[in-house]
Design an enzyme around this catalytic site. Structure first.
Site, PDB file in Angstrom:
ATOM      1  N   HIS A   1       0.874  -1.180   0.000  1.00 29.85           N
ATOM      2  CA  HIS A   1       0.000   0.000   0.000  1.00 29.85           C
ATOM      3  C   HIS A   1       0.914   1.234   0.000  1.00 29.85           C
ATOM      4  O   HIS A   1       2.022   1.191   0.563  1.00 29.85           O
ATOM      5  CB  HIS A   1      -0.826  -0.044   1.287  1.00 29.85           C
ATOM      6  CG  HIS A   1      -1.901   0.989   1.403  1.00 29.85           C
ATOM      7  ND1 HIS A   1      -1.645   2.265   1.818  1.00 29.85           N
ATOM      8  CD2 HIS A   1      -3.232   0.921   1.172  1.00 29.85           C
ATOM      9  CE1 HIS A   1      -2.786   2.946   1.848  1.00 29.85           C
ATOM     10  NE2 HIS A   1      -3.761   2.156   1.454  1.00 29.85           N
TER      11      HIS A   1
ATOM     12  N   ASP B   1       2.629  -4.691   8.277  1.00 29.66           N
ATOM     13  CA  ASP B   1       1.412  -3.892   8.104  1.00 29.66           C
ATOM     14  C   ASP B   1       0.234  -4.864   8.175  1.00 29.66           C
ATOM     15  O   ASP B   1      -0.042  -5.598   7.232  1.00 29.66           O
ATOM     16  CB  ASP B   1       1.476  -3.174   6.744  1.00 29.66           C
ATOM     17  CG  ASP B   1       0.153  -2.521   6.368  1.00 29.66           C
ATOM     18  OD1 ASP B   1      -0.824  -2.655   7.126  1.00 29.66           O
ATOM     19  OD2 ASP B   1       0.102  -1.880   5.301  1.00 29.66           O
TER      20      ASP B   1
ATOM     21  N   GLN C   1      -4.915  -5.291   6.895  1.00 24.63           N
ATOM     22  CA  GLN C   1      -5.910  -6.177   6.279  1.00 24.63           C
ATOM     23  C   GLN C   1      -5.912  -7.585   6.872  1.00 24.63           C
ATOM     24  O   GLN C   1      -6.620  -8.453   6.371  1.00 24.63           O
ATOM     25  CB  GLN C   1      -5.668  -6.259   4.759  1.00 24.63           C
ATOM     26  CG  GLN C   1      -5.809  -4.955   4.011  1.00 24.63           C
ATOM     27  CD  GLN C   1      -7.248  -4.441   3.961  1.00 24.63           C
ATOM     28  OE1 GLN C   1      -8.203  -5.165   4.228  1.00 24.63           O
ATOM     29  NE2 GLN C   1      -7.406  -3.168   3.627  1.00 24.63           N
TER      30      GLN C   1
ATOM     31  N   LYS D   1     -10.865  -0.559  10.260  1.00 23.00           N
ATOM     32  CA  LYS D   1     -10.989  -1.697   9.350  1.00 23.00           C
ATOM     33  C   LYS D   1     -11.405  -2.963  10.103  1.00 23.00           C
ATOM     34  O   LYS D   1     -11.545  -4.030   9.512  1.00 23.00           O
ATOM     35  CB  LYS D   1      -9.671  -1.939   8.615  1.00 23.00           C
ATOM     36  CG  LYS D   1      -9.345  -0.824   7.603  1.00 23.00           C
ATOM     37  CD  LYS D   1      -8.091  -1.146   6.831  1.00 23.00           C
ATOM     38  CE  LYS D   1      -7.508   0.044   6.122  1.00 23.00           C
ATOM     39  NZ  LYS D   1      -8.271   0.462   4.939  1.00 23.00           N
TER      40      LYS D   1
ATOM     41  N   CYS E   1      -4.594   2.491  -3.845  1.00 21.81           N
ATOM     42  CA  CYS E   1      -3.364   2.968  -3.185  1.00 21.81           C
ATOM     43  C   CYS E   1      -2.219   1.976  -3.383  1.00 21.81           C
ATOM     44  O   CYS E   1      -1.442   1.718  -2.442  1.00 21.81           O
ATOM     45  CB  CYS E   1      -3.572   3.200  -1.686  1.00 21.81           C
ATOM     46  SG  CYS E   1      -4.723   4.512  -1.343  1.00 21.81           S
TER      47      CYS E   1
HETATM   48  N1  PLP Z   1      -2.065  -0.720   4.634  1.00 19.92           N
HETATM   49  C1  PLP Z   1      -2.992  -1.458   4.007  1.00 19.92           C
HETATM   50  C2  PLP Z   1      -2.649  -2.839   3.584  1.00 19.92           C
HETATM   51  C3  PLP Z   1      -4.252  -0.939   3.775  1.00 19.92           C
HETATM   52  O1  PLP Z   1      -5.165  -1.668   3.147  1.00 19.92           O
HETATM   53  C4  PLP Z   1      -4.539   0.372   4.205  1.00 19.92           C
HETATM   54  C5  PLP Z   1      -5.848   0.984   3.917  1.00 19.92           C
HETATM   55  O2  PLP Z   1      -6.530   0.638   2.992  1.00 19.92           O
HETATM   56  C6  PLP Z   1      -3.545   1.094   4.868  1.00 19.92           C
HETATM   57  C7  PLP Z   1      -2.330   0.520   5.065  1.00 19.92           C
HETATM   58  C8  PLP Z   1      -3.799   2.474   5.390  1.00 19.92           C
HETATM   59  O3  PLP Z   1      -4.686   2.411   6.458  1.00 19.92           O
HETATM   60  P1  PLP Z   1      -5.248   3.747   7.124  1.00 19.92           P
HETATM   61  O4  PLP Z   1      -5.814   4.553   5.999  1.00 19.92           O
HETATM   62  O5  PLP Z   1      -6.298   3.266   8.076  1.00 19.92           O
HETATM   63  O6  PLP Z   1      -4.123   4.431   7.793  1.00 19.92           O
END
Ligand code: PLP
Length: 404
Positions: free
Chosen positions: A122, A199, A202, A225, A363
């Site tokens: 991401h 990270d 998900q 999420k 993203c």
């Molecule tokens: N990392 C992953 C794998 C994501 O799917 C997302 C959001 O879609 C993020 C990071 C960013 O999360 P946040 O917008 O809650 O900071």
């Protein structure tokens, strides 16, 4: 017992309609809906407790502090961290990664040192490192993936050099649904004395996480999420690492003593929590954890896997269907394209049928380039979705197809 009817009743928004059609919410990868217990906790705390935490001698402030710190303990137990000192509250996954990238690069890296990320990251796990890399001359290396959307572990190990200072990879891809073998990645990195940030944005909503068993050095995720409120996230870090890192932001809460000549910093976790925290959000977050734990993460995982298997099989029967991401280990995310219908057109027309999916690059522009596409339509499942909703999606896709 997994009583889907009862579960859906816990989420009032699921019974609304859009454009006169029952809502089919399949955008859980972006954010999940909230159960009544989470929303009620927000109102209740504002109505009956609200006061700033940590600094007050008065009753309400102490009560708010107790709730806030009880939530930290709730998060600690949820991911099995050793201590609440290792649980830093942030605004979300993005802020957690930025915090580590900033403090780690500043204190642990020199020009020419390397960070390893992956092709499927991401943007938050790419750009956060790039911003620091630009300042200090750090090199970013990228683990490649195969056409199914799986990391190439052999290539990963080849990327590690004596200049590798940290590996930062996602647990589950928000686009491909791939569940990465993070235990193996951590083991390989540790065999070279390199720490790993995971990270978990998900993965945390869909499977049980035990940070000690994984041996992750840093693990980050967002409450919104996983059926919790927006604006709250977690940075888990091993105490030994967090002790070594300098503060990320300055302000109240994170200091011990301040003078114009010299400031000393607070103990963990407060060293990384400058300013008034979202203490209402943390209380509601704890309710979200209560909710998923009452259902059982194993049960949620099994139920969502059933949805994924069913949806994949049904979608494959659609003429011209191309599923992007066919890893063997997959979470409840299906990215797809149909014939030459643009992802944006598909998403917009499905929306008119009441079906909420996401379209675009999600993203993850470098991943799109690797797959040779501009974007996808993405359906991502949550604990409250049903096979009937998948049927509506399938019928919807077929209907859109007839329009082209
Ligand atoms: N990392 C992953 C794998 C994501 O799917 C997302 C959001 O879609 C993020 C990071 C960013 O999360 P946040 O917008 O809650 O900071």
């Amino acid at each position: 017992m997994y009583d889907i009817k009862q579960i859906r009743e816990d989420f009032p928004i699921l019974s609304r309609s859009v454009y006169g059609k029952p809502l089919v919410y399949l955008d859980n990868g972006a954010t999940t809906q909230k159960p009544r217990s989470v929303v009620d906790a927000i109102a209740e705390e504002y109505y009956s407790v609200n006061a700033n935490v940590h600094r007050g001698v008065h009753f309400l402030s102490q009560q708010a502090t107790d709730l806030h710190e009880a939530s930290r303990e709730r998060v600690r137990a949820f991911i099995n961290a050793r201590s609440t000192s290792e649980i830093i509250f942030t605004r979300g996954t993005t802020e957690s990664i930025n915090l580590v990238a900033s403090s780690f690069v500043e204190s642990q890296m020199q020009a020419g040192d390397e960070v390893i990320i992956s092709q499927m990251e991401h943007h938050s796990n790419i750009v956060s490192w790039q911003l620091q890399a630009m300042k200090k001359g750090i090199i970013l290396k990228v683990i490649p993936i195969n056409d199914a959307g799986e990391l190439l572990l052999d290539e990963f190990e080849k990327l590690i050099t004596p200049r590798t200072k940290i590996v930062s990879v996602m647990h589950v891809s928000n686009v491909l649904g791939t569940i990465n073998p993070i235990k193996q990645i951590i083991r390989i990195a540790h065999s070279h004395n390199v720490p790993v940030l995971i990270d978990g944005a998900q993965s945390v909503p869909h499977q049980k996480i035990d940070v000690q068993e994984l041996d992750a050095d840093f693990f980050v995720f967002s409450a919104h999420k996983m059926y919790g409120p927006t604006g709250i996230g977690v940075l888990y870090g091993k105490e030994a690492w967090l002790d070594k890192l300098p503060p990320y932001q300055g302000g109240g809460e994170m200091i011990q003593n301040v003078s114009f000549e010299k400031t000393t910093f607070n103990v963990l976790p407060f060293k990384f929590e400058a300013g008034t925290p979202d203490y209402i959000g943390t209380t509601a977050f704890a309710k979200a954890i209560d909710y998923v734990e009452a259902l059982g993460l194993e049960n949620i995982a099994a139920y969502e896997h059933e949805l994924l298997t069913y949806a994949t099989q049904e979608m494959k029967s659609i003429k011209g269907m191309r599923i992007i991401g066919e890893a063997e280990q997959k979470s409840g995310v299906i990215s797809f394209l149909v014939g030459d219908i643009h992802h944006f057109d598909m998403g917009t027309l499905l929306d008119r049928l009441g079906i909420a999916v996401r379209t675009g690059h999600h993203c993850a522009e470098p991943l799109m380039r690797r797959m040779g596409i501009e974007g996808t339509v993405r359906a991502s499942f949550g604990l409250y979705n049903t096979k009937e909703e998948i049927n509506v999606l399938i019928e919807g896709i077929k209907r859109v197809q007839t329009m082209f």
